[in-house]
Design an enzyme around this catalytic site. Structure first.
Site, PDB file in Angstrom:
ATOM      1  N   GLU A  62      -6.411  -7.759  -0.958  1.00 32.11           N
ATOM      2  CA  GLU A  62      -7.076  -7.713   0.344  1.00 32.11           C
ATOM      3  C   GLU A  62      -8.558  -7.437   0.125  1.00 32.11           C
ATOM      4  OE1 GLU A  62      -5.326  -5.086   3.201  1.00 32.11           O
ATOM      5  OE2 GLU A  62      -3.283  -5.823   2.863  1.00 32.11           O
ATOM      6  N   GLU A  64       0.830  -1.208   0.000  1.00 30.52           N
ATOM      7  CA  GLU A  64       0.000   0.000   0.000  1.00 30.52           C
ATOM      8  C   GLU A  64       0.868   1.264   0.000  1.00 30.52           C
ATOM      9  OE1 GLU A  64      -4.037  -1.578   2.153  1.00 30.52           O
ATOM     10  OE2 GLU A  64      -2.414  -0.935   3.468  1.00 30.52           O
TER      11      GLU A  64
END
Length: 601
Positions: free
Chosen positions: A234, A158
């Protein structure tokens, strides 16, 4: 040898089309004795892959000292997954987020105020290189190209939510390649322009993270990668909890509906989390949006498998969706773990903190206050003590930038509490002869996400009375590491309001899972047989700490609480067979959309 590749816009494994059906299980949140049970339940649901982060701070807890045993035995976890017929995705990037302390970065990085984190700062990269020189050679034999189960490895996590240093991402990629990682490399980011612009590099496969709005999220991804397979690295099927907030859940029917939509597009998916586990010890992280929010000990995450490994309605709903798409269970479902109510345990001995300081630490004299990292301390508590001259009448004591919760004592008597989220000054009156000032500060978990990632602990600026900074401090680090409690001297329990250790024993014939209820206690840390279960706090939502059966032993078991605000009238805990994660608040689609768009939680 096998190889996961991308050909004609889809995944191919050993020359055949392949859909990744993965679930996240973090080995470092589960006792090793239960790894097999959790992995088998993943396979029994129909998943073919397990995904795990690798936290740097677990494997290099002190600079230059590496740990790969017990709950840190990542090689054993990966090997076990392979033996059970599962593929493995590993995410060894220096930063993992994961609601884990400091996002997985080791606290000792904060000793250097000038070092920049998660960028091309050569000092930071040198630390990463030394870590990778230890870690990556342990993973290389487990790569699918070498006959192991690892089919894909993450470059950074991320990153577009934090920075845009493309050269840093390229450096990490090159570091993996040069150390022999020859399987599929990838990045993972939220589905927004900013995140995909900052977190991806052209020659590395990109994946996305989100919890809802499937068509919109994949649509944004396609604006950047129109020839790569769709992969949700995710899929947030639940959520985590902060202290002083309700316990979050997400309806199973909604989770199943979103999963069905993902699979209808032909996408691959990693369910985050499939099994959350526990933030044992001091490893919980924290967030900071408008204020500081520490994460609770449980990382149940409202996952398909509970924190204690039981199948949920969400598990069954996901199993139904996978069956609809022709995906069968990979093995029989193991039986649930036994749970037992051992009953009430009286904590009949105690050891007051201020009487045991020499057993726990050595004093350090400093002119000014410093945070705990400057003393080589990562976790736990730190005590700042000084002598305040008098007389002073009705003045204000300000603790400037407390990280995170300070208890203040004047001549041994409680003066008040100063919290990071409520940093009000305390009124202080000092007699003519002066008084001793003690400030006990708890590190409640470093921020694991966002622009405030650099989060030193203790008191970071100073303590002042009105506008006058106080100097000449005696400082004691109190990391309360495993084994330190054995140095304590106990006596029969007395009613006291000062911080103290309380000890009791429970005899066990059969070791089963159980749950430690802390009703009547205020705030502190719990240990069982020297193992740090984590934090408890009456502020909730969590009302019981999970105790895995392997932490118990036949015969006598020691229970210790470090209680910060004095014992209840009856100093006892209860070991029950029922969990209690607290009052519930639903995670709705509006909340998940906010997270997707502005991933700063």
């Amino acid at each position: 040898m096998s190889l996961l590749e991308i050909k004609e816009g889809r995944y191919v494994l050993d020359g055949e089309p392949f859909r990744i059906l993965s679930g996240a299980i973090h080995y470092f949140r589960v006792v090793p004795e239960y790894w097999k049970d959790r992995l088998q339940k993943l396979k029994a649901c129909g998943f073919n892959t397990v995904e795990t982060y690798i936290p740097w701070n677990v494997h290099e807890p002190q600079e230059g000292a590496f740990q790969f045993e017990g709950m840190a035995d990542v090689e054993q976890f990966i090997s076990l997954a392979g033996q059970l017929g599962l593929h493995v995705i590993v995410r060894p990037s220096p930063y993992i987020c994961a609601e884990w302390e400091f996002g997985g970065l080791p606290a000792w990085l904060l000793q250097d105020n000038s070092m920049q984190l998660r960028c091309s700062d050569p000092v930071f990269l040198a630390k990463v290189d030394r870590y990778y020189d230890q870690l990556i050679p342990k993973l290389v034999p487990l790569l699918s190209t070498n006959g192991g189960p690892i089919v894909a490895v993450q470059v950074e996590n991320e990153y577009g939510s934090f920075g845009n240093d493309t050269s840093y991402l390229q450096y990490l990629r090159d570091g993996l390649l040069s150390r022999g990682v020859d399987v599929l490399l990838f990045t993972s980011d939220g589905p927004t322009d900013e995140m995909l612009l900052g977190g991806t590099i052209e020659d590395v496969h990109a994946t996305v993270n989100f919890g809802s709005r499937v068509a919109e999220s994949f649509g944004k991804f396609r604006e950047y990668r129109d020839h790569e397979p769709l992969m949700v690295m995710e899929y947030w099927n639940g959520w985590f909890d902060h202290w002083m907030e309700p316990h979050h859940i997400r309806e199973a029917s909604e989770v199943a509906e979103v999963l069905d939509e993902m699979l209808e597009t032909g996408a691959s998916v990693n369910v985050y989390m499939f099994h959350g586990g526990t933030n044992f010890g001091f490893y919980n992280g924290a967030n900071h949006i408008e204020t500081y929010e520490p994460t609770v000990t449980s990382y149940d995450y409202d996952s398909p498998l509970t924190e204690w490994g039981d199948v949920t309605g969400k598990y069954e709903a996901m199993r139904s969706v996978l069956g609809k798409h022709g995906i069968e269970p990979g093995c029989p479902l193991p039986e649930p773990m036994l749970k037992y109510a051992y009953g009430q345990v009286t904590l009949s001995e105690y050891s007051p903190l201020f009487g045991q300081l020499d057993q726990l630490s050595s004093p350090v004299k400093q002119p000014s206050i410093q945070p705990m990292e400057k003393f080589g301390q990562a976790y736990g508590f730190i005590l700042y003590s000084t002598w305040v001259k008098g007389p002073r009448l009705g003045q204000k004591l300000h603790i400037q930038e407390v990280r995170d919760r300070a208890q203040v004592f004047l001549d041994g008597q409680p003066l008040g509490v100063v919290e990071r989220w409520n940093p009000q000054p305390l009124e202080i009156t000092v007699p003519k002869e002066g008084a001793r000032l003690d400030i006990l500060v708890e590190n409640m978990g470093r921020i694991n996400y966002g622009p405030l990632l650099r989060d030193p602990k203790g008191i970071t600026e100073g303590a002042r009375i009105d506008n006058q900074f106080q100097y000449d401090w005696t400082i004691r680090t109190l990391p309360l590491e495993q084994g330190s409690l054995a140095q304590l001297n106990y006596e029969p329990v007395k009613r006291s309001m000062e911080p103290a250790f309380y000890r009791g024993y429970v005899d066990v014939e059969e070791t089963c899972d159980t749950f430690l209820r802390f009703d009547g206690w205020n705030k502190g840390i719990a240990w069982i047989n020297g193992f740090n279960l984590g934090r408890y706090w009456q502020a909730g939502p969590q009302r019981a700490l999970y105790v895995p059966g392997p932490l118990l032993r036949q015969g006598r078991n020691e229970i210790v609480l470090f209680e910060l605000h004095g014992s209840p009238d009856m100093p006892a805990i209860t070991l029950t067979d029922k969990p209690d994660l607290g009052n519930i608040a639903a995670v709705d689609d509006t909340f998940l959309n906010f997270v997707q768009d502005d991933e700063n939680v």
